[in-house]
Enzyme design. Structure first.
Site, mmCIF file in Angstrom:
data_model
loop_
_atom_site.group_PDB
_atom_site.id
_atom_site.type_symbol
_atom_site.label_atom_id
_atom_site.label_comp_id
_atom_site.label_asym_id
_atom_site.label_seq_id
_atom_site.Cartn_x
_atom_site.Cartn_y
_atom_site.Cartn_z
ATOM 1 N N PHE A 1 0.776 -1.172 -0.169
ATOM 2 C CA PHE A 1 0.077 -0.143 -0.033
ATOM 3 C C PHE A 1 0.884 1.323 -0.017
ATOM 4 N N SER B 1 1.869 -6.285 7.955
ATOM 5 C CA SER B 1 1.229 -5.016 8.534
ATOM 6 C C SER B 1 0.107 -5.137 9.190
ATOM 7 N N ASN C 1 -2.548 5.298 8.024
ATOM 8 C CA ASN C 1 -2.492 5.836 6.549
ATOM 9 C C ASN C 1 -3.670 5.414 5.968
ATOM 10 N N THR D 1 3.572 -10.834 -1.208
ATOM 11 C CA THR D 1 2.860 -11.655 -0.249
ATOM 12 C C THR D 1 1.509 -11.202 -0.683
ATOM 13 N N LYS E 1 7.281 -4.578 15.140
ATOM 14 C CA LYS E 1 7.934 -3.300 14.632
ATOM 15 C C LYS E 1 8.635 -2.609 15.652
ATOM 16 N N THR F 1 5.977 2.657 12.879
ATOM 17 C CA THR F 1 4.519 2.859 13.063
ATOM 18 C C THR F 1 4.606 3.304 14.541
ATOM 19 N N ASP F 2 3.271 4.073 14.835
ATOM 20 C CA ASP F 2 2.956 4.764 15.877
ATOM 21 C C ASP F 2 2.718 3.605 17.093
ATOM 22 N N GLU F 3 2.318 2.325 16.598
ATOM 23 C CA GLU F 3 1.909 1.355 17.296
ATOM 24 C C GLU F 3 2.829 0.798 18.491
ATOM 25 N N ARG G 1 -8.121 6.988 16.148
ATOM 26 C CA ARG G 1 -6.973 6.711 15.430
ATOM 27 C C ARG G 1 -6.746 7.959 14.771
ATOM 28 N N ALA H 1 6.857 -5.528 5.324
ATOM 29 C CA ALA H 1 6.600 -6.004 6.672
ATOM 30 C C ALA H 1 5.346 -6.782 6.439
ATOM 31 N N GLY I 1 -7.053 -7.250 22.806
ATOM 32 C CA GLY I 1 -5.762 -6.427 23.171
ATOM 33 C C GLY I 1 -5.904 -5.059 22.533
ATOM 34 N N TYR J 1 1.988 -7.521 16.090
ATOM 35 C CA TYR J 1 2.293 -6.834 15.022
ATOM 36 C C TYR J 1 3.421 -5.605 15.633
ATOM 37 N N PRO K 1 -18.382 -4.097 9.922
ATOM 38 C CA PRO K 1 -18.312 -4.579 11.105
ATOM 39 C C PRO K 1 -17.246 -3.581 12.231
HETATM 40 P P1 NAD Z 1 1.575 -3.662 3.240
HETATM 41 O O1 NAD Z 1 0.955 -4.642 3.850
HETATM 42 O O2 NAD Z 1 0.514 -2.995 2.307
HETATM 43 O O3 NAD Z 1 2.614 -3.817 2.363
HETATM 44 C C1 NAD Z 1 3.621 -4.598 2.693
HETATM 45 C C2 NAD Z 1 4.557 -5.211 1.440
HETATM 46 O O4 NAD Z 1 5.757 -5.671 1.858
HETATM 47 C C3 NAD Z 1 4.045 -5.898 0.200
HETATM 48 O O5 NAD Z 1 4.225 -5.535 -1.083
HETATM 49 C C4 NAD Z 1 4.487 -7.368 0.743
HETATM 50 O O6 NAD Z 1 4.481 -8.225 -0.477
HETATM 51 C C5 NAD Z 1 5.885 -6.923 1.068
HETATM 52 N N1 NAD Z 1 6.652 -7.928 1.911
HETATM 53 C C6 NAD Z 1 6.001 -8.656 3.073
HETATM 54 N N2 NAD Z 1 6.875 -9.481 3.451
HETATM 55 C C7 NAD Z 1 7.955 -9.392 2.807
HETATM 56 C C8 NAD Z 1 9.503 -9.922 2.861
HETATM 57 N N3 NAD Z 1 9.576 -11.095 3.535
HETATM 58 N N4 NAD Z 1 10.226 -9.783 1.726
HETATM 59 C C9 NAD Z 1 9.923 -8.874 0.783
HETATM 60 N N5 NAD Z 1 8.818 -8.019 0.691
HETATM 61 C C10 NAD Z 1 7.700 -8.522 1.645
HETATM 62 O O7 NAD Z 1 2.127 -2.485 4.192
HETATM 63 P P2 NAD Z 1 1.921 -0.967 4.310
HETATM 64 O O8 NAD Z 1 0.436 -0.658 4.979
HETATM 65 O O9 NAD Z 1 2.073 -0.572 3.065
HETATM 66 O O10 NAD Z 1 2.925 -0.642 5.499
HETATM 67 C C11 NAD Z 1 4.391 -0.436 4.825
HETATM 68 C C12 NAD Z 1 5.340 -0.258 6.006
HETATM 69 O O11 NAD Z 1 4.725 0.988 6.738
HETATM 70 C C13 NAD Z 1 5.252 -1.308 6.963
HETATM 71 O O12 NAD Z 1 6.533 -1.378 7.540
HETATM 72 C C14 NAD Z 1 4.359 -0.903 8.128
HETATM 73 O O13 NAD Z 1 4.642 -1.171 9.413
HETATM 74 C C15 NAD Z 1 4.522 0.636 7.963
HETATM 75 N N6 NAD Z 1 3.335 1.486 8.706
HETATM 76 C C16 NAD Z 1 1.997 1.436 7.856
HETATM 77 C C17 NAD Z 1 1.137 2.073 8.527
HETATM 78 C C18 NAD Z 1 -0.261 1.964 7.686
HETATM 79 O O14 NAD Z 1 -1.338 2.699 8.213
HETATM 80 N N7 NAD Z 1 -0.680 0.982 6.684
HETATM 81 C C19 NAD Z 1 1.255 3.225 9.071
HETATM 82 C C20 NAD Z 1 2.646 3.271 9.827
HETATM 83 C C21 NAD Z 1 3.649 2.724 9.300
HETATM 84 O O1 DAU Z 2 -1.249 3.299 13.640
HETATM 85 C C1 DAU Z 2 -0.557 2.677 12.286
HETATM 86 C C2 DAU Z 2 -0.899 1.283 12.122
HETATM 87 O O2 DAU Z 2 -2.321 1.489 11.676
HETATM 88 C C3 DAU Z 2 -0.268 0.557 11.286
HETATM 89 O O3 DAU Z 2 1.316 0.461 11.798
HETATM 90 C C4 DAU Z 2 -0.627 -0.862 10.730
HETATM 91 O O4 DAU Z 2 0.123 -1.472 9.820
HETATM 92 C C5 DAU Z 2 -2.173 -0.311 10.173
HETATM 93 O O5 DAU Z 2 -2.672 -1.732 9.864
HETATM 94 C C6 DAU Z 2 -2.731 0.221 10.997
HETATM 95 O O6 DAU Z 2 -3.154 -0.664 12.170
HETATM 96 P P1 DAU Z 2 -4.849 -0.619 12.999
HETATM 97 O O7 DAU Z 2 -4.923 -1.586 13.683
HETATM 98 O O8 DAU Z 2 -5.031 0.790 13.807
HETATM 99 O O9 DAU Z 2 -5.646 -0.497 11.637
HETATM 100 P P2 DAU Z 2 -6.994 -1.171 11.047
HETATM 101 O O10 DAU Z 2 -7.102 -0.490 9.848
HETATM 102 O O11 DAU Z 2 -6.809 -2.712 11.244
HETATM 103 O O12 DAU Z 2 -7.966 -0.796 12.112
HETATM 104 C C7 DAU Z 2 -8.500 0.491 12.536
HETATM 105 C C8 DAU Z 2 -9.242 0.698 13.559
HETATM 106 O O13 DAU Z 2 -10.430 0.315 13.200
HETATM 107 C C9 DAU Z 2 -8.661 -0.220 14.779
HETATM 108 O O14 DAU Z 2 -9.393 0.561 15.875
HETATM 109 C C10 DAU Z 2 -9.660 -1.547 14.591
HETATM 110 C C11 DAU Z 2 -10.921 -0.905 14.004
HETATM 111 N N1 DAU Z 2 -11.779 -1.885 13.145
HETATM 112 C C12 DAU Z 2 -10.911 -2.578 11.983
HETATM 113 C C13 DAU Z 2 -11.463 -3.279 10.892
HETATM 114 C C14 DAU Z 2 -10.592 -4.002 10.106
HETATM 115 C C15 DAU Z 2 -12.992 -2.184 13.150
HETATM 116 O O15 DAU Z 2 -13.552 -1.703 14.023
HETATM 117 N N2 DAU Z 2 -13.576 -3.038 12.158
HETATM 118 C C16 DAU Z 2 -12.722 -3.707 11.253
HETATM 119 O O16 DAU Z 2 -13.264 -4.332 10.220
#
Ligand code: NAD
Ligand code: DAU
Length: 377
Positions: A23, A96, A201, A47, A175, A145-147, A235, A94, A305, A171, A226
């Site tokens: 993403f 994620s 994001n 993946t 991280k 991540t902020d997590e 968030r 990662a 959790g 997760y 859901p």
């Molecule tokens: P994502 O899950 O959409 O994409 C992860 C990518 O990494 C995929 O293209 C996958 O194929 C690749 N990948 C996974 N395992 C691999 C491996 N062993 N070797 C090579 N490639 C591999 O993740 P994202 O949401 O784009 O997040 C990207 C980074 O940003 C992550 O490190 C995540 O922790 C961090 N991050 C994400 C968010 C968010 O809200 N999505 C917020 C803060 C930080």
């Molecule tokens: O804060 C940064 C993180 O944000 C990143 O590091 C992670 O990679 C990314 O997945 C994201 O984590 P969250 O767990 O916050 O994101 P998610 O979209 O899974 O969930 C956002 C919020 O919504 C969380 O409080 C759980 C809730 N949720 C999620 C899903 C998928 C629901 O209530 N229903 C759902 O079906």
């Protein structure tokens, strides 16, 4: 040559991006190449979350090289450093998704910890092969991540760079471990690394397991939306292009060994996010047989959790590097909904069936975007 010149394409060396088909990685790669910032090599395992379809528009770009492989493969990573001689690494790869980490933490430990370790070791060896000038310009940007900071009470101040680590999910723990490895490689080996910790994001190309794209995909088909627990978890949302711009600023001008928090100052409860999405869908799909979409909201079992609140204090990034989020939550969310409505086929293609079984069991009949489609690969 100073670091900024070196990182703005001066010596023609590529940057090495990991996870560039995911993403945020896809958005970054597209933005980088559109901006003519120089050659880029992307290493991705593809993946379920990695999708080359995101990058078809740049497939033939001379500045873009794609390598299908695993960041845990030490021989491959070493060979990539030797062959491409990158001037920087931007490490996105990662596992994620928090729910998946509860279902099966192993892949998270492997990719997020072992994978980061593998990259750090290879970067260290590579760095030793560089002359003083290239060595001074090299950067390892670790995208995190902020997590890692855990959870906030309603009255707590936002996470800042000195907030102690307290990861709660598998997760987040993986991280946090990777952040600590990066920190240690800076401190012990002098690796010129920088860490960014970003909030949630949203935007184009996000896999429809995460809250916002899942809700859009389900609402479109009249499936339940859901909401975990009471939906009052908070968030701090950031449009993905703003995150990418922050990463480029950190890569070009960030200080080695520092951490920068990235966030848009958009704290919203999950219920607010879902109801706002429903209103947008009512407006954009006036003919939908499923409107008003709010009626699809379904409260389901809470995530084990579940962190209650995240919020980011981004003043260091704003003050030092002049970064500002360009999208408000309202403008970013509208763009996002419009993108998903225009890319329904993309959603269909990427949805994994295997994961569905687990969410059905654990969230009391929660439905993902498409319960029948198999994994894209
Ligand atoms: P994502 O899950 O959409 O994409 C992860 C990518 O990494 C995929 O293209 C996958 O194929 C690749 N990948 C996974 N395992 C691999 C491996 N062993 N070797 C090579 N490639 C591999 O993740 P994202 O949401 O784009 O997040 C990207 C980074 O940003 C992550 O490190 C995540 O922790 C961090 N991050 C994400 C968010 C968010 O809200 N999505 C917020 C803060 C930080
Ligand atoms: O804060 C940064 C993180 O944000 C990143 O590091 C992670 O990679 C990314 O997945 C994201 O984590 P969250 O767990 O916050 O994101 P998610 O979209 O899974 O969930 C956002 C919020 O919504 C969380 O409080 C759980 C809730 N949720 C999620 C899903 C998928 C629901 O209530 N229903 C759902 O079906």
């Amino acid at each position: 040559m100073d670091a900024e010149q070196s990182l703005s394409g001066g010596n023609g060396a590529p940057i090495l991006v990991t996870g560039g088909a995911g993403f945020i990685g896809s958005n970054f790669v597209l933005e980088w190449l559109a901006g003519g910032k120089g050659p880029l090599v992307s290493l991705d395992k593809l993946t379920y979350a990695g999708n080359p379809e995101n990058l078809t528009t740049v497939e033939k770009d001379r500045d873009y090289t794609f390598v299908h492989g695993d960041i845990c493969d030490a021989a491959l990573v070493k060979e990539l450093f030797e062959r491409h001689r990158p001037r920087a690494v931007v490490h996105f790869a990662a596992e994620s998704h928090v729910d998946r980490s509860i279902l099966g933490p192993e892949a998270f430990l492997r990719t997020n910890i072992d994978g980061t370790f593998t990259l750090l070791q290879a970067a260290r060896v590579y760095l030793d092969s560089l002359g003083a000038e290239d060595r001074a310009g090299f950067r390892f940007l670790h995208v995190s991540t902020d997590e890692v900071y855990g959870t906030l009470e309603p009255e707590d101040p936002a996470f800042h760079e000195e907030t102690p680590y307290a990861p709660n999910s598998p997760y987040a723990a993986s991280k946090a471990a990777s952040d600590h490895l990066v920190r240690a490689w800076v401190h012990t080996y002098g690796l010129p690394a920088i860490i960014t910790n970003c909030s949630n994001n949203y935007g184009p190309y996000q896999f429809p397991e995460k809250l916002i794209p899942l809700m859009i995909a389900n609402a479109r088909k009249g499936k339940p939306l859901p909401v975990y627990g009471d939906g009052q978890q908070v968030r701090d949302w950031l449009y993905v292009a703003d995150h990418c711009r922050a990463l480029m600023a950190v890569l070009e001008r960030g200080r080695v060994g520092e951490t920068y928090n990235v966030g848009g100052g958009n704290q919203r409860s999950n219920l607010e996010v879902v109801t706002t999405l429903c209103s947008l869908l009512d407006e954009l799909l006036p003919q939908s047989e499923f409107g008003p979409h709010k009626q699809l909201i379904k409260y389901v079992a809470d995530r084990p959790g579940h962190d209650r609140r995240y919020a980011i204090d981004a003043r260091k990034l704003e003050g030092e590097l002049g970064w500002r989020a360009q999208e408000s939550f309202e403008t970013g969310l509208r763009k996002t909904v419009e993108w998903y409505l225009a890319h329904a086929a993309w959603v269909e293609n990427v949805t994994s069936g295997a994961y569905q079984h687990w969410v059905t069991q654990n969230y009391g009949g929660r439905e993902t975007a498409d319960t029948t489609a198999g994994s894209a690969r």
